[in-house]
Design a protein around this motif. Structure first.
Motif, PDB file in Angstrom:
ATOM      1  N   LYS A 127      37.431-122.757 -58.039  1.00 56.41           N
ATOM      2  CA  LYS A 127      38.281-122.924 -56.861  1.00 56.41           C
ATOM      3  C   LYS A 127      38.867-124.330 -56.769  1.00 56.41           C
ATOM      4  O   LYS A 127      39.633-124.626 -55.865  1.00 56.41           O
ATOM      5  CB  LYS A 127      37.490-122.612 -55.582  1.00 56.41           C
ATOM      6  CG  LYS A 127      37.067-121.155 -55.429  1.00 56.41           C
ATOM      7  CD  LYS A 127      36.429-120.933 -54.078  1.00 56.41           C
ATOM      8  CE  LYS A 127      36.078-119.470 -53.852  1.00 56.41           C
ATOM      9  NZ  LYS A 127      35.019-119.011 -54.744  1.00 56.41           N
ATOM     10  N   ARG A 148      34.043-127.937 -48.544  1.00 62.19           N
ATOM     11  CA  ARG A 148      33.514-126.672 -48.080  1.00 62.19           C
ATOM     12  C   ARG A 148      32.790-125.983 -49.233  1.00 62.19           C
ATOM     13  O   ARG A 148      33.142-126.182 -50.396  1.00 62.19           O
ATOM     14  CB  ARG A 148      34.629-125.741 -47.570  1.00 62.19           C
ATOM     15  CG  ARG A 148      35.005-125.967 -46.118  1.00 62.19           C
ATOM     16  CD  ARG A 148      35.817-124.792 -45.593  1.00 62.19           C
ATOM     17  NE  ARG A 148      34.978-123.616 -45.373  1.00 62.19           N
ATOM     18  CZ  ARG A 148      34.280-123.412 -44.263  1.00 62.19           C
ATOM     19  NH1 ARG A 148      34.300-124.287 -43.287  1.00 62.19           N
ATOM     20  NH2 ARG A 148      33.568-122.314 -44.136  1.00 62.19           N
ATOM     21  N   PRO A 206      35.542-120.523 -48.651  1.00 66.24           N
ATOM     22  CA  PRO A 206      36.608-120.409 -47.647  1.00 66.24           C
ATOM     23  C   PRO A 206      36.137-119.688 -46.388  1.00 66.24           C
ATOM     24  O   PRO A 206      35.332-118.747 -46.456  1.00 66.24           O
ATOM     25  CB  PRO A 206      37.686-119.587 -48.374  1.00 66.24           C
ATOM     26  CG  PRO A 206      37.394-119.757 -49.820  1.00 66.24           C
ATOM     27  CD  PRO A 206      35.911-119.887 -49.927  1.00 66.24           C
ATOM     28  N   PHE A 238      40.520-120.178 -43.422  1.00 62.03           N
ATOM     29  CA  PHE A 238      40.258-120.735 -44.749  1.00 62.03           C
ATOM     30  C   PHE A 238      39.399-121.990 -44.635  1.00 62.03           C
ATOM     31  O   PHE A 238      38.453-122.184 -45.367  1.00 62.03           O
ATOM     32  CB  PHE A 238      41.562-121.060 -45.503  1.00 62.03           C
ATOM     33  CG  PHE A 238      41.348-121.489 -46.936  1.00 62.03           C
ATOM     34  CD1 PHE A 238      41.204-120.542 -47.922  1.00 62.03           C
ATOM     35  CD2 PHE A 238      41.258-122.825 -47.296  1.00 62.03           C
ATOM     36  CE1 PHE A 238      40.986-120.908 -49.244  1.00 62.03           C
ATOM     37  CE2 PHE A 238      41.038-123.203 -48.601  1.00 62.03           C
ATOM     38  CZ  PHE A 238      40.906-122.235 -49.577  1.00 62.03           C
ATOM     39  N   HIS A 295      45.790-124.178 -52.037  1.00 57.72           N
ATOM     40  CA  HIS A 295      44.923-123.044 -52.339  1.00 57.72           C
ATOM     41  C   HIS A 295      45.676-121.754 -52.021  1.00 57.72           C
ATOM     42  O   HIS A 295      46.747-121.789 -51.407  1.00 57.72           O
ATOM     43  CB  HIS A 295      43.630-123.112 -51.509  1.00 57.72           C
ATOM     44  CG  HIS A 295      42.968-124.446 -51.517  1.00 57.72           C
ATOM     45  ND1 HIS A 295      42.089-124.845 -52.496  1.00 57.72           N
ATOM     46  CD2 HIS A 295      43.081-125.506 -50.661  1.00 57.72           C
ATOM     47  CE1 HIS A 295      41.680-126.077 -52.252  1.00 57.72           C
ATOM     48  NE2 HIS A 295      42.266-126.501 -51.136  1.00 57.72           N
ATOM     49  N   GLN A 316      44.720-115.210 -42.954  1.00 53.53           N
ATOM     50  CA  GLN A 316      44.502-116.649 -42.798  1.00 53.53           C
ATOM     51  C   GLN A 316      45.816-117.373 -42.530  1.00 53.53           C
ATOM     52  O   GLN A 316      45.898-118.248 -41.662  1.00 53.53           O
ATOM     53  CB  GLN A 316      43.833-117.205 -44.055  1.00 53.53           C
ATOM     54  CG  GLN A 316      42.386-116.776 -44.235  1.00 53.53           C
ATOM     55  CD  GLN A 316      41.853-117.102 -45.608  1.00 53.53           C
ATOM     56  OE1 GLN A 316      42.610-117.342 -46.562  1.00 53.53           O
ATOM     57  NE2 GLN A 316      40.529-117.105 -45.742  1.00 53.53           N
TER      58      GLN A 316
END
Length: 430
Positions: free
Chosen positions: A23, A49, A52, A57, A82, A88
């Protein structure tokens, strides 16, 4: 069908760091993408994070920070580094009260600006429509209304269903047009295969210097700039390689990490040149700190388009950015070139690249002597065209005596074209 946001808008960038390598994205690359799209960045929001958030997100607090930054900085578009889900994106737009784009939409926008050919524009529109088809509900308040009136009473068709149907029809029409263009491209490709023309395709991460090298080697005037995705439409030119003869050099679209799947699918017809090439020149920007990750990203895309098994020669470009790097060729245990260090911008090392191409493409070179009678002038002309004549003289009977150096591929072509004459003219093998 869709109006893209106007260049020159003020953008707030959002970059989230994840522990999962799959990611991870590069913030500097996002800034380059935004600059290439003609948008001015007014601020960056970052944060870590683990995974998500399903609603925004990012977390609720970070989403509010983004909304506050939009109002403080006067941004009118938020760009995430992203991929966002439709839900989202819709939730963030409601919170920020402005347009929200993800990485995929940004790349599609850049492609839409750069496409020049009929085929390129069709491919971009197809990818845009596929991306937008999941986001039709965004911003519409009348989609639940149903058609009414005489002859239209009953359940009817909602506006959303109507839009999806029109979208599907447009996608089908574009696919039909692309199929026709693909057939035309296949005809040219089959002609090259029949004539056994060697094709060398340039591949690499976007902004690695492919078009600059292409211009340096061919003398062409293909658009080259320090921007991501400066090249979208493939360009073919002819070059002459020693002991090989005329070859086709193809400049192709650059790759990027997490290239949208729909975009790869849309450009498969264009990337056919890469899949069916004799040799791939993998251009690498050695001045980029992330060049190893870029190599992996390019290889993944090559595997996606079934070009992972095509032989490659690695080109380490932009050595002019270092004081201690000089042009050179690295070889394997068998003496075959594996990597060429050069600068496409200054031209340093391009002669070494041509020598490496000659070594990889020519195969064994045969030294032959021919005695060609005057009535076989076509054979002599063909040998001159192949640039394989070392020495030429004439016998007393008027025959042309030639010493030639020729590779097995060209020799096979000549024997097919002159089935009886070629062997009859051979007088010896040095």
């Amino acid at each position: 069908m869709f109006d893209r946001y106007k260049a020159g808008e003020l953008a707030l960038l959002v970059h989230i760091t994840f522990s999962d390598d799959d990611k991870k994205e590069d913030l500097e690359e996002l800034k380059l993408l935004v600059s290439s799209a003609g948008v001015k960045s007014v601020g960056v929001v970052t944060g870590p994070r683990k995974s998500p958030h399903p609603r925004y997100f990012v977390g609720t607090g970070k989403a509010q920070e983004i909304a506050d930054s939009v109002r403080t900085l006067g941004a009118n578009v938020v760009i995430f580094n992203h991929a966002l889900s439709p839900a989202q994106q819709r939730n963030l737009e409601a919170l920020c009260e402005c347009l929200v784009l993800d990485r995929t939409a940004l790349i599609l926008d850049i492609f839409a600006q750069r496409a020049r050919t009929y085929e390129g524009k069709l491919q971009i529109e197809l990818a845009q429509l596929k991306h937008m088809s999941t986001r039709l509900i965004r911003g519409w308040t009348h989609l639940e209304r149903q058609k009414g009136g005489i002859g239209m009473r009953g359940p009817g068709e909602t506006q959303l269903e109507s839009d999806r149907r029109l979208l599907s029809e447009r996608i089908t029409a574009i696919k039909g047009r692309l199929a026709k263009v693909s057939k035309q491209r296949d005809q040219g490709r089959r002609a090259r295969v029949r004539s056994e023309v060697v094709t060398v395709s340039l591949v690499g991460y976007t902004n690695a210097g492919k078009s600059t090298l292409f211009n340096t080697m061919t003398g062409a005037d293909v658009y080259a700039a320090d921007k991501l995705f400066a090249t979208l439409d493939p360009t073919l030119r002819q070059i002459n390689v020693h002991d090989v003869g005329n070859c086709i050099l193809a400049d192709t679209v650059g790759f990027v990490r997490h290239l949208p799947h729909d975009l790869v699918a849309a450009f498969k017809a264009t990337l056919q040149e890469t899949r069916e090439a004799t040799l791939l020149l993998h251009i690498i920007d050695c001045s980029d700190e992330n060049y190893r990750g870029n190599i992996d990203a390019v290889q993944r895309v090559l595997n996606d388009i079934d070009a992972g098994d095509v032989p490659q020669l690695t080109i380490m470009n932009k050595i002019d950015a270092f004081d201690d790097l000089k042009p050179r060729v690295d070889v394997d245990d068998e003496g075959k070139p594996t990597r060429v260090w050069l600068s496409a911008k200054t031209g340093e090392g391009c002669d070494l690249l041509l020598n490496a191409l000659s070594s990889l493409l020519s195969g064994p070179i045969r030294a032959l002597q021919l005695s060609i009678p005057p009535e076989q002038g076509k054979l002599r002309a063909q040998l001159h065209q192949l640039n394989c004549i070392v020495e030429e003289s004439y016998a007393e009977n008027g025959d042309c005596l030639l010493d030639i150096r020729i590779n097995n591929v060209d020799l096979s072509r000549l024997r097919k074209r002159f089935p009886d004459t070629m062997d009859a003219c051979l007088t010896g093998n040095k």
